[in-house]
Design a protein around this motif. Structure first.
Motif, PDB file in Angstrom:
ATOM      1  N   ALA A  46     -60.832 -11.276  -2.170  1.00 29.81           N
ATOM      2  CA  ALA A  46     -59.668 -10.777  -2.730  1.00 29.81           C
ATOM      3  C   ALA A  46     -58.809  -9.797  -1.172  1.00 29.81           C
ATOM      4  O   ALA A  46     -58.164  -9.896  -0.848  1.00 29.81           O
ATOM      5  CB  ALA A  46     -60.324  -9.974  -3.870  1.00 29.81           C
ATOM      6  N   LEU A  47     -59.779  -9.416  -0.877  1.00 27.13           N
ATOM      7  CA  LEU A  47     -59.369  -8.636   0.877  1.00 27.13           C
ATOM      8  C   LEU A  47     -58.825 -10.185   1.221  1.00 27.13           C
ATOM      9  O   LEU A  47     -57.043  -8.997   1.975  1.00 27.13           O
ATOM     10  CB  LEU A  47     -60.322  -7.764   1.685  1.00 27.13           C
ATOM     11  CG  LEU A  47     -60.489  -6.542   0.249  1.00 27.13           C
ATOM     12  CD1 LEU A  47     -61.835  -5.770   1.201  1.00 27.13           C
ATOM     13  CD2 LEU A  47     -59.025  -5.714   0.609  1.00 27.13           C
ATOM     14  N   ILE A  48     -59.209 -10.140   2.194  1.00 20.51           N
ATOM     15  CA  ILE A  48     -58.879 -11.567   2.809  1.00 20.51           C
ATOM     16  C   ILE A  48     -57.859 -12.271   1.713  1.00 20.51           C
ATOM     17  O   ILE A  48     -56.482 -12.551   2.866  1.00 20.51           O
ATOM     18  CB  ILE A  48     -60.140 -12.595   3.316  1.00 20.51           C
ATOM     19  CG1 ILE A  48     -61.036 -11.652   4.056  1.00 20.51           C
ATOM     20  CG2 ILE A  48     -59.446 -13.696   4.255  1.00 20.51           C
ATOM     21  CD1 ILE A  48     -60.637 -11.220   5.285  1.00 20.51           C
ATOM     22  N   ALA A  49     -57.714 -12.945   1.428  1.00 21.50           N
ATOM     23  CA  ALA A  49     -56.418 -13.726   0.395  1.00 21.50           C
ATOM     24  C   ALA A  49     -55.321 -12.425   0.653  1.00 21.50           C
ATOM     25  O   ALA A  49     -53.707 -13.130   0.617  1.00 21.50           O
ATOM     26  CB  ALA A  49     -56.781 -13.719  -0.629  1.00 21.50           C
ATOM     27  N   ILE A  50     -55.614 -11.499   0.532  1.00 19.90           N
ATOM     28  CA  ILE A  50     -54.544 -10.553   0.272  1.00 19.90           C
ATOM     29  C   ILE A  50     -53.865 -10.247   1.196  1.00 19.90           C
ATOM     30  O   ILE A  50     -53.035  -9.834   1.679  1.00 19.90           O
ATOM     31  CB  ILE A  50     -54.683  -8.792  -0.458  1.00 19.90           C
ATOM     32  CG1 ILE A  50     -54.848  -9.095  -1.541  1.00 19.90           C
ATOM     33  CG2 ILE A  50     -53.772  -7.572   0.043  1.00 19.90           C
ATOM     34  CD1 ILE A  50     -55.392  -7.569  -2.393  1.00 19.90           C
ATOM     35  N   LEU A  51     -54.065  -9.865   2.746  1.00 22.80           N
ATOM     36  CA  LEU A  51     -54.546 -10.319   3.940  1.00 22.80           C
ATOM     37  C   LEU A  51     -53.272 -11.252   4.218  1.00 22.80           C
ATOM     38  O   LEU A  51     -52.255 -11.132   5.171  1.00 22.80           O
ATOM     39  CB  LEU A  51     -55.349  -9.892   5.155  1.00 22.80           C
ATOM     40  CG  LEU A  51     -56.516  -8.570   4.638  1.00 22.80           C
ATOM     41  CD1 LEU A  51     -56.921  -8.426   6.065  1.00 22.80           C
ATOM     42  CD2 LEU A  51     -55.405  -7.599   5.699  1.00 22.80           C
ATOM     43  N   ILE A  52     -54.264 -12.316   4.519  1.00 14.37           N
ATOM     44  CA  ILE A  52     -53.337 -13.846   5.279  1.00 14.37           C
ATOM     45  C   ILE A  52     -52.025 -13.886   3.927  1.00 14.37           C
ATOM     46  O   ILE A  52     -51.078 -13.992   4.509  1.00 14.37           O
ATOM     47  CB  ILE A  52     -54.295 -14.776   4.223  1.00 14.37           C
ATOM     48  CG1 ILE A  52     -55.718 -14.494   5.810  1.00 14.37           C
ATOM     49  CG2 ILE A  52     -53.047 -15.916   5.171  1.00 14.37           C
ATOM     50  CD1 ILE A  52     -56.745 -15.301   4.768  1.00 14.37           C
ATOM     51  N   PHE A  53     -52.145 -13.928   2.699  1.00  7.79           N
ATOM     52  CA  PHE A  53     -50.932 -14.662   1.816  1.00  7.79           C
ATOM     53  C   PHE A  53     -49.711 -13.311   2.071  1.00  7.79           C
ATOM     54  O   PHE A  53     -48.915 -13.667   1.206  1.00  7.79           O
ATOM     55  CB  PHE A  53     -51.263 -15.458  -0.002  1.00  7.79           C
ATOM     56  CG  PHE A  53     -52.349 -16.371   0.876  1.00  7.79           C
ATOM     57  CD1 PHE A  53     -52.028 -17.581   1.627  1.00  7.79           C
ATOM     58  CD2 PHE A  53     -53.872 -15.684   0.340  1.00  7.79           C
ATOM     59  CE1 PHE A  53     -52.444 -18.156   1.816  1.00  7.79           C
ATOM     60  CE2 PHE A  53     -54.823 -17.348   0.941  1.00  7.79           C
ATOM     61  CZ  PHE A  53     -53.945 -18.333   1.582  1.00  7.79           C
ATOM     62  N   SER A  54     -50.986 -11.884   1.334  1.00  6.98           N
ATOM     63  CA  SER A  54     -49.517 -11.162   0.756  1.00  6.98           C
ATOM     64  C   SER A  54     -48.940 -10.194   2.216  1.00  6.98           C
ATOM     65  O   SER A  54     -47.447 -10.138   2.183  1.00  6.98           O
ATOM     66  CB  SER A  54     -49.905  -9.953  -0.062  1.00  6.98           C
ATOM     67  OG  SER A  54     -50.278 -10.251  -1.412  1.00  6.98           O
ATOM     68  N   ILE A  55     -49.197  -9.861   3.014  1.00  8.26           N
ATOM     69  CA  ILE A  55     -49.298  -8.847   3.747  1.00  8.26           C
ATOM     70  C   ILE A  55     -48.865 -10.371   5.334  1.00  8.26           C
ATOM     71  O   ILE A  55     -47.687  -9.884   5.533  1.00  8.26           O
ATOM     72  CB  ILE A  55     -50.473  -8.062   4.754  1.00  8.26           C
ATOM     73  CG1 ILE A  55     -50.233  -7.049   3.564  1.00  8.26           C
ATOM     74  CG2 ILE A  55     -49.769  -7.587   5.752  1.00  8.26           C
ATOM     75  CD1 ILE A  55     -52.081  -6.083   3.791  1.00  8.26           C
ATOM     76  N   GLN A  56     -49.788 -11.262   5.799  1.00  8.69           N
ATOM     77  CA  GLN A  56     -49.070 -12.025   6.916  1.00  8.69           C
ATOM     78  C   GLN A  56     -48.078 -13.152   6.611  1.00  8.69           C
ATOM     79  O   GLN A  56     -46.774 -13.200   6.993  1.00  8.69           O
ATOM     80  CB  GLN A  56     -50.385 -12.667   7.478  1.00  8.69           C
ATOM     81  CG  GLN A  56     -51.535 -11.908   7.991  1.00  8.69           C
ATOM     82  CD  GLN A  56     -51.335 -11.947   9.372  1.00  8.69           C
ATOM     83  OE1 GLN A  56     -51.105 -13.392   9.582  1.00  8.69           O
ATOM     84  NE2 GLN A  56     -51.613 -11.137  10.024  1.00  8.69           N
ATOM     85  N   LEU A  57     -48.024 -14.113   5.378  1.00  8.64           N
ATOM     86  CA  LEU A  57     -47.067 -14.930   4.990  1.00  8.64           C
ATOM     87  C   LEU A  57     -46.337 -14.440   4.547  1.00  8.64           C
ATOM     88  O   LEU A  57     -45.161 -14.466   4.023  1.00  8.64           O
ATOM     89  CB  LEU A  57     -47.417 -16.347   4.541  1.00  8.64           C
ATOM     90  CG  LEU A  57     -48.614 -16.417   5.335  1.00  8.64           C
ATOM     91  CD1 LEU A  57     -49.978 -18.209   4.411  1.00  8.64           C
ATOM     92  CD2 LEU A  57     -48.442 -17.285   6.883  1.00  8.64           C
ATOM     93  N   GLY A  58     -46.361 -13.168   3.268  1.00 10.83           N
ATOM     94  CA  GLY A  58     -45.479 -12.555   2.332  1.00 10.83           C
ATOM     95  C   GLY A  58     -45.008 -13.587   0.555  1.00 10.83           C
ATOM     96  O   GLY A  58     -44.236 -13.591   0.429  1.00 10.83           O
ATOM     97  N   TRP A  59     -46.095 -14.150   1.169  1.00 12.02           N
ATOM     98  CA  TRP A  59     -45.800 -15.530  -0.412  1.00 12.02           C
ATOM     99  C   TRP A  59     -46.438 -14.222  -1.295  1.00 12.02           C
ATOM    100  O   TRP A  59     -45.210 -15.279  -2.265  1.00 12.02           O
ATOM    101  CB  TRP A  59     -46.749 -17.109  -0.316  1.00 12.02           C
ATOM    102  CG  TRP A  59     -46.166 -17.768   0.845  1.00 12.02           C
ATOM    103  CD1 TRP A  59     -45.152 -17.545   1.509  1.00 12.02           C
ATOM    104  CD2 TRP A  59     -46.867 -18.615   1.470  1.00 12.02           C
ATOM    105  NE1 TRP A  59     -45.594 -18.846   2.499  1.00 12.02           N
ATOM    106  CE2 TRP A  59     -46.563 -19.236   2.428  1.00 12.02           C
ATOM    107  CE3 TRP A  59     -48.476 -19.411   1.041  1.00 12.02           C
ATOM    108  CZ2 TRP A  59     -46.967 -20.216   2.724  1.00 12.02           C
ATOM    109  CZ3 TRP A  59     -48.583 -19.920   1.180  1.00 12.02           C
ATOM    110  CH2 TRP A  59     -48.733 -20.462   2.668  1.00 12.02           C
ATOM    111  N   PHE A  60     -46.997 -13.487  -1.975  1.00 16.40           N
ATOM    112  CA  PHE A  60     -47.149 -13.807  -3.249  1.00 16.40           C
ATOM    113  C   PHE A  60     -47.024 -11.880  -2.553  1.00 16.40           C
ATOM    114  O   PHE A  60     -47.825 -10.796  -1.683  1.00 16.40           O
ATOM    115  CB  PHE A  60     -48.895 -14.026  -3.883  1.00 16.40           C
ATOM    116  CG  PHE A  60     -48.770 -15.009  -3.438  1.00 16.40           C
ATOM    117  CD1 PHE A  60     -48.586 -15.969  -4.456  1.00 16.40           C
ATOM    118  CD2 PHE A  60     -49.396 -15.927  -2.452  1.00 16.40           C
ATOM    119  CE1 PHE A  60     -48.424 -17.059  -4.930  1.00 16.40           C
ATOM    120  CE2 PHE A  60     -49.556 -17.211  -2.390  1.00 16.40           C
ATOM    121  CZ  PHE A  60     -48.866 -18.128  -4.303  1.00 16.40           C
TER     122      PHE A  60
END
Lengths: 291, 297
Positions: free
Chosen positions: A149-163
């Protein structure tokens, strides 16, 4: 049939009895005053305390105390929460709906993906596709879900800003509380931009439900695969092949009364094992609350 | 003097040799067995391998990225955290703690669970039915929840979480052992031993235990991955190992504070947990299928 049902119902009641007794004894095991632990009411006046003590039969024997406790439980009077001071029943129903919603979507995801892949792996037993699906499932099975979950937040929410990062819906939308299920609430409410609110809520749901689903999906896949292999090795399937039917015919043809039953049995197996605590999937849903 | 061996086909491999032959065929399982051995090696010789003390703070190296990054420094291979502690040594010590503690917990709960399960499996009538019902109701609670309840009673801390997890693991061992013992009690070799006048203890140790040892190993690998997950989850929720101690879950929750600037602080410990769990799960899977297919070929 009736006998089996009766046996299971008696088992259920007995289990619930033991569990309720266990949860009652927790009030004595936790540090602090048992009455405060039971009701959650701190700093009550002396009169109020005496009244409560009478209500919960604190002077009487342990067994009558337990009886009063069960009565209160059935009356919906579960005491107050220590952390917020609100009635526990309300508190639970609010957060339970959120957890149940998330778990339900994760479960639907994992069945939609896991069941067909499990059938595929089971039907191609000991072939390339079976091995690749199985190794993929081991990877999914071994990921600690809180880390994923943490990694998903880091990649998809913070880096890519998708979610979006957290929460259930953007603060722009004010959805009145009705059922607790956010998607149902949006459909029932009469906010102006219903579609946008719905999309927003969906976007909030994607990351948590997918990262839980990855773990449960692998469990579904493994169980389905195992049961399909067992069914395919049974004698009536061998007999069907011996009669010269093609694999497609064997799989789809409803010529045997047993076939549809065995497919249902496979799905039932999967649900049963998911609920079974030996496979510890309960922990993942439990973790859902920490999102 | 070498034994005269005229007929090669007279050699029958023992069941363990058969299992090993079947297990070797599965390359992924073999690789992960080496991986588990590597973790055991790290567990034993960790203090000799680690370049720094896990608690030593290097003030001039705060939040250094891993060595393969452009801003990285080779003296800190996996980077450093917000207090300048070397990540590689913390992870080595963390693997040592998490893996070693889980191993100890699983062995303790196996010993208790197997003895209780043997008693439950060999007794009949009312006593066994009471044990079964109690067991079923305990099995209905997730292990992590049991652990959290026990921690709520006795307080947070590493030792308390160890008690909690080993208590939570015991029911699975009881269940498994009871089922196997039930199964084996119907076998003819047990009947033969009974006719010879063997007592229950003798039957269990001499007839049943050798036959269930392999299933126990599989169950141990399952329990080991559950224990690792639970210990690190409790550490992550700040209920188990507390902050300065290098436990992998506690490392993760510490890394959470600086996750935005230093994502390697959560990526590395998590990857270590992941690698550990994956290798153990693969070994368990390989062992299970080796046991299943060893006699078919």
């Amino acid at each position: 049939m009736l006998k089996i049902m009766l046996r299971h119902i008696s088992l259920l009641t007995l289990t619930l009895l033991i569990l309720s007794f266990f949860s009652f004894s927790l009030a004595y095991l936790f540090p602090g005053d048992p009455l405060v632990n039971l009701t959650g009411i701190r700093n009550s006046s002396e009169q109020g305390y005496a009244l409560l003590a009478q209500q919960y039969a604190m002077q009487d024997s342990f067994i009558s105390q337990y009886w009063q406790y069960v009565n209160h439980l059935f009356a919906g009077n579960w005491g107050l929460s220590f952390s917020s001071g609100l009635p526990l029943a309300e508190e639970i129903s609010r957060s339970l709906a959120a957890s149940v919603e998330l778990s339900a979507y994760a479960l639907i995801f994992s069945f939609v993906i896991g069941l067909p892949l499990g059938f595929l792996a089971g039907l191609r037993h000991h072939k390339f596709i079976d091995f690749s699906l199985l190794s993929a499932s081991v990877i999914g099975y071994s990921i600690p879900v809180f880390w994923l979950a943490l990694i998903a937040i880091l990649i998809f929410s913070i880096q890519l800003g998708w979610f979006p990062l957290s929460g259930r819906i953007s603060l722009l939308y004010d959805i009145p509380y009705q059922t607790g299920f956010i998607l149902v609430d949006i459909l029932l409410s009469d906010v102006p931009d219903k579609e946008f609110a719905f999309q927003d809520a969906l976007q909030h749901l994607v990351l948590p439900s997918v990262s839980i689903a990855i773990v449960t999906c692998t469990i579904v896949l493994r169980i389905t695969r195992r049961s399909v292999i067992e069914v395919m090795n049974s004698e009536y399937i061998q007999a069907a092949y011996a009669r010269g039917l093609s694999p497609r015919q064997v799989f789809f043809a409803p010529w045997s009364k047993k076939r549809p039953y065995s497919y249902f049995a496979v799905i039932g197996d999967a649900i049963y094992y998911l609920a079974d605590k030996r496979h510890d999937s309960g922990n993942y849903f439990f973790m859902a609350g920490y999102w | 003097m070498p034994r005269l061996n005229l007929y090669q086909e007279e050699f029958y491999p023992s069941p363990i040799q058969n299992t090993w032959k079947e297990f070797k065929e599965n390359h992924a399982a073999l690789m992960s067995l080496y991986c588990v051995i590597f973790f055991i090696f790290v567990m034993i010789f960790g203090p000799l391998l680690a370049p720094f003390d896990p608690l030593q703070q290097h003030i001039e190296f705060l939040l250094v990225p891993p060595a393969w990054d452009n801003n990285g420094d080779i003296s800190h291979l996996f980077g450093t955290d917000g207090l300048g502690r070397d990540m590689l040594s913390r992870i080595i010590y963390g693997c040592r703690m998490t893996f070693g503690i889980s191993l100890v917990l699983v062995i303790i709960s196996m010993l208790i669970g197997v003895s209780l399960g043997a008693m439950a499996g060999m007794s009949k009538g009312l006593r066994s039915s009471v044990v079964n019902h109690l067991l079923d109701s305990i099995m209905a609670i997730p292990t992590l929840l049991i652990a959290i309840i026990i921690i709520a009673i006795v307080g947070t801390g590493l030792v308390n979480s160890m008690w909690a997890i080993s208590l939570a693991l015991i029911p699975q061992f009881i269940h498994q052992t009871r089922d196997i013992v039930r199964q084996k009690m119907k076998k003819e070799y047990v009947l033969a031993a009974q006719l010879d006048g063997a007592g229950k203890v003798h039957i269990f140790f001499n007839s049943i235990l050798p036959n269930m040892a392999e299933m126990l190993v599989v169950q141990v690998t399952l329990a080991l991955s559950v224990a690792i997950l639970d210990i690190s989850a409790l550490g992550f929720l700040n209920l188990g190992a507390q902050a300065p101690s290098p436990e992998l879950g506690a490392l993760l929750s510490e890394g959470l504070a600086s996750a935005y600037v230093a994502p390697w602080n959560i990526a590395m410990p998590g990857a270590a947990i992941f690698l550990m769990m994956m290798s153990i799960n693969l070994v368990g899977d390989g062992l299970r299928s080796a046991l299943r297919y060893r006699l078919l070929r």
